[in-house]
Write an enzyme that holds these catalytic residues in place. Structure first.
Site, PDB file in Angstrom:
ATOM      1  N   ARG A  41      29.839 -16.604  35.181  1.00  0.00           N
ATOM      2  CA  ARG A  41      28.825 -17.663  35.188  1.00  0.00           C
ATOM      3  C   ARG A  41      28.203 -17.719  33.804  1.00  0.00           C
ATOM      4  O   ARG A  41      28.472 -16.870  32.953  1.00  0.00           O
ATOM      5  CB  ARG A  41      27.792 -17.501  36.320  1.00  0.00           C
ATOM      6  CG  ARG A  41      27.445 -16.117  36.755  1.00  0.00           C
ATOM      7  CD  ARG A  41      26.711 -15.290  35.764  1.00  0.00           C
ATOM      8  NE  ARG A  41      25.575 -16.001  35.208  1.00  0.00           N
ATOM      9  CZ  ARG A  41      25.026 -15.744  34.063  1.00  0.00           C
ATOM     10  NH1 ARG A  41      25.503 -14.772  33.282  1.00  0.00           N
ATOM     11  NH2 ARG A  41      23.997 -16.425  33.621  1.00  0.00           N
ATOM     12  N   GLY A  42      27.336 -18.743  33.605  1.00  0.00           N
ATOM     13  CA  GLY A  42      26.804 -18.992  32.269  1.00  0.00           C
ATOM     14  C   GLY A  42      27.696 -20.041  31.618  1.00  0.00           C
ATOM     15  O   GLY A  42      28.937 -19.923  31.645  1.00  0.00           O
ATOM     16  N   ALA A  43      27.078 -21.069  31.040  1.00  0.00           N
ATOM     17  CA  ALA A  43      27.827 -22.255  30.614  1.00  0.00           C
ATOM     18  C   ALA A  43      29.033 -21.955  29.699  1.00  0.00           C
ATOM     19  O   ALA A  43      30.159 -22.368  30.009  1.00  0.00           O
ATOM     20  CB  ALA A  43      26.866 -23.253  29.962  1.00  0.00           C
TER      21      ALA A  43
ATOM     22  N   ARG B 244      31.871 -26.437  39.289  1.00  0.00           N
ATOM     23  CA  ARG B 244      30.416 -26.466  39.093  1.00  0.00           C
ATOM     24  C   ARG B 244      30.085 -27.704  38.245  1.00  0.00           C
ATOM     25  O   ARG B 244      30.679 -27.904  37.186  1.00  0.00           O
ATOM     26  CB  ARG B 244      29.918 -25.178  38.398  1.00  0.00           C
ATOM     27  CG  ARG B 244      30.202 -23.919  39.229  1.00  0.00           C
ATOM     28  CD  ARG B 244      29.412 -22.735  38.735  1.00  0.00           C
ATOM     29  NE  ARG B 244      27.995 -22.854  39.066  1.00  0.00           N
ATOM     30  CZ  ARG B 244      27.045 -22.050  38.556  1.00  0.00           C
ATOM     31  NH1 ARG B 244      27.382 -21.108  37.696  1.00  0.00           N
ATOM     32  NH2 ARG B 244      25.785 -22.213  38.899  1.00  0.00           N
TER      33      ARG B 244
ATOM     34  N   GLN C  65      19.730 -13.474  38.334  1.00  0.00           N
ATOM     35  CA  GLN C  65      20.487 -13.239  37.092  1.00  0.00           C
ATOM     36  C   GLN C  65      19.635 -12.518  36.049  1.00  0.00           C
ATOM     37  O   GLN C  65      20.158 -11.807  35.197  1.00  0.00           O
ATOM     38  CB  GLN C  65      20.985 -14.565  36.496  1.00  0.00           C
ATOM     39  CG  GLN C  65      22.122 -15.231  37.251  1.00  0.00           C
ATOM     40  CD  GLN C  65      21.621 -16.236  38.268  1.00  0.00           C
ATOM     41  OE1 GLN C  65      20.525 -16.083  38.816  1.00  0.00           O
ATOM     42  NE2 GLN C  65      22.413 -17.256  38.549  1.00  0.00           N
TER      43      GLN C  65
ATOM     44  N   ASP D 282      22.514 -25.332  30.017  1.00  0.00           N
ATOM     45  CA  ASP D 282      23.785 -25.715  30.643  1.00  0.00           C
ATOM     46  C   ASP D 282      24.253 -27.083  30.169  1.00  0.00           C
ATOM     47  O   ASP D 282      25.445 -27.388  30.189  1.00  0.00           O
ATOM     48  CB  ASP D 282      23.650 -25.692  32.161  1.00  0.00           C
ATOM     49  CG  ASP D 282      23.615 -24.253  32.639  1.00  0.00           C
ATOM     50  OD1 ASP D 282      22.518 -23.661  32.628  1.00  0.00           O
ATOM     51  OD2 ASP D 282      24.684 -23.706  32.960  1.00  0.00           O
TER      52      ASP D 282
ATOM     53  N   ASN E  90      18.802 -26.314  32.530  1.00  0.00           N
ATOM     54  CA  ASN E  90      19.048 -24.858  32.540  1.00  0.00           C
ATOM     55  C   ASN E  90      18.656 -24.334  33.914  1.00  0.00           C
ATOM     56  O   ASN E  90      18.199 -25.102  34.783  1.00  0.00           O
ATOM     57  CB  ASN E  90      18.259 -24.178  31.412  1.00  0.00           C
ATOM     58  CG  ASN E  90      18.675 -22.726  31.214  1.00  0.00           C
ATOM     59  OD1 ASN E  90      19.869 -22.422  31.146  1.00  0.00           O
ATOM     60  ND2 ASN E  90      17.729 -21.817  31.164  1.00  0.00           N
TER      61      ASN E  90
HETATM   62  O1  MRU Z   1      24.077 -20.357  37.624  1.00  0.00           O
HETATM   63  P1  MRU Z   1      24.347 -19.658  36.316  1.00  0.00           P
HETATM   64  O2  MRU Z   1      24.128 -18.182  36.374  1.00  0.00           O
HETATM   65  O3  MRU Z   1      25.714 -20.022  35.771  1.00  0.00           O
HETATM   66  O4  MRU Z   1      23.278 -20.257  35.316  1.00  0.00           O
HETATM   67  C1  MRU Z   1      23.306 -19.854  33.970  1.00  0.00           C
HETATM   68  C2  MRU Z   1      22.218 -20.423  33.153  1.00  0.00           C
HETATM   69  O5  MRU Z   1      21.428 -21.220  33.591  1.00  0.00           O
HETATM   70  C3  MRU Z   1      22.195 -20.029  31.701  1.00  0.00           C
HETATM   71  O6  MRU Z   1      20.889 -19.994  31.226  1.00  0.00           O
HETATM   72  C4  MRU Z   1      22.984 -21.067  30.891  1.00  0.00           C
HETATM   73  O7  MRU Z   1      24.258 -21.264  31.443  1.00  0.00           O
HETATM   74  C5  MRU Z   1      23.108 -20.676  29.470  1.00  0.00           C
HETATM   75  S1  MRU Z   1      24.267 -19.366  29.247  1.00  0.00           S
HETATM   76  C6  MRU Z   1      24.451 -19.032  27.598  1.00  0.00           C
END
Ligand code: MRU
Length: 351
Positions: free
Chosen positions: A47-49, A90, A197, A238, A248
């Site tokens: 996870r994370g963009a 997603r 997270q 994101d 985000n």
């Molecule tokens: O649902 P997630 O854990 O994928 O959400 C992640 C976030 O919101 C992060 O802040 C975002 O993706 C930036 S990651 C460098």
């Protein structure tokens, strides 16, 4: 610098650190099929963009490997189906679509190639995206570190670190770069309900990197801003619209409001691949809504009465008016953001 690897390509498989098991267990999931990779993205194993984008790029390679023996026309059709499947995982993080578009360009440019040659090109591009992502985060970190002074207390939300990228991180990359410049920082990590997270991932990875970190419940942010006091907030993103509105993790918008009320700078750190210049403003960003059980069955037990209504948007949009600066590998942009963001580039049209 890390004792763990968020994602890697080994042999013929995409290997993902299973983030659903952290901080208790350090285990890796091996994906040899597109469907395994797609589910891993949906279920937040990865996870994370930026990490989602790179994982999806490798997912296309898995699709190619699975279809190698098909006739060329069917092979190419299967690649389009693979990209479509991965695109459905997603909806909010634009890096996913950006990476799938990059892989689409490799397919479009490879008209004269046989299946194996095209597969090799796709793997080479995915490897490039992974390596570029880490290099980009390091440049971003260097730019952002000038905003942090020795002794700063920094508040962050969710996880925008090594775990959310191919390595190093965006918001946490800024913190690591400042630390490498011998600035001593104290980080406060919002636990980030509903999936934690912040406490499960950010606190764990900051500990691994020797950064002093304190976990707080999301509801404590206002009091910590006043008491600590917090010097700045840094979060990842994101998707960022052309005007600088930022999608985000849910709760980011509330933090930005609190930061403004306490006169605290609110920084967003994200690579150019997170910019979506095809969207004029944040209201157009699709927001993922996840299963109600993530809220009503939190913490491994029932946390809400059966049958109760639950609302579970995974992200929110922070209006650009609340953002002090956006940090990317290109530098630091301050309001009004539109001119700088358009100079930086990013995704300009849906593919
Ligand atoms: O649902 P997630 O854990 O994928 O959400 C992640 C976030 O919101 C992060 O802040 C975002 O993706 C930036 S990651 C460098």
């Amino acid at each position: 610098m890390s004792a763990f690897q968020t994602l890697a390509w080994r042999g013929q498989a995409l290997v993902l650190l299973d983030q659903t098991r952290l901080p208790g267990e350090l285990v890796y999931l091996e994906c040899r099929e597109v469907e395994t990779a797609a589910r891993a993205i949906e279920e937040l194993v990865v996870r994370g963009a930026p990490a989602i984008g790179v994982a999806a790029a490798y997912g296309v390679v898995l699709g190619a490997l699975q279809a190698l023996d098909l006739a060329p026309a069917l092979f190419r059709r299967r690649l389009q189906e693979t990209r479509a499947r991965l695109a459905r995982t997603r909806p909010t993080a634009v890096n996913l679509f950006w990476a799938l578009e990059q892989m689409g360009q490799v397919i479009a440019a490879g008209t004269g190639l046989d299946n194996r040659q095209l597969c090799d090109r796709l793997l080479a591009r995915a490897e490039e995206l992974r390596a570029e992502d880490e290099a980009i985060c390091r440049r971003l970190g260097q730019h952002g570190a000038v905003l942090l002074e020795d002794g700063f207390k920094v508040l962050t939300h969710c996880n925008a670190g090594s775990l959310a990228t191919a390595g190093y991180g965006t918001a946490l990359g800024v913190i690591y770069a400042a630390q490498e410049q011998h600035k001593r920082l104290k980080v406060f990590a919002d636990e980030t309900r509903p999936l934690l997270q912040g406490s499960r991932l950010t606190a764990w990875e900051l500990q691994q990197h020797g950064v002093e970190v304190t976990v707080i419940c999301d509801s404590m942010a206002a009091v910590v801003m006043r008491q600590a006091p917090i010097d700045c907030v840094i979060v990842g993103a994101d998707r960022i619209a052309a005007n600088g509105d930022v999608a985000n993790k849910i709760g980011t918008y509330g933090l930005a409001v609190l930061a403004r009320a306490h006169n605290i700078p609110f920084y967003v750190a994200a690579p150019v691949s997170t910019l979506d210049l095809s969207l004029a403003q944040g209201a157009q960003i699709p927001i993922e809504e996840r299963r109600p059980e993530e809220v009503s069955q939190g913490l491994g037990r029932t946390t809400a009465p059966a049958g109760v209504g639950v609302y579970n948007p995974a992200f929110d949009v922070t209006p650009c008016a609340l953002v002090t600066a956006i940090i990317s590998e290109q530098g630091i942009a301050r309001p009004p953001f539109a001119a700088a963001l358009s100079r930086w580039g990013g995704r300009s049209a849906p593919g």
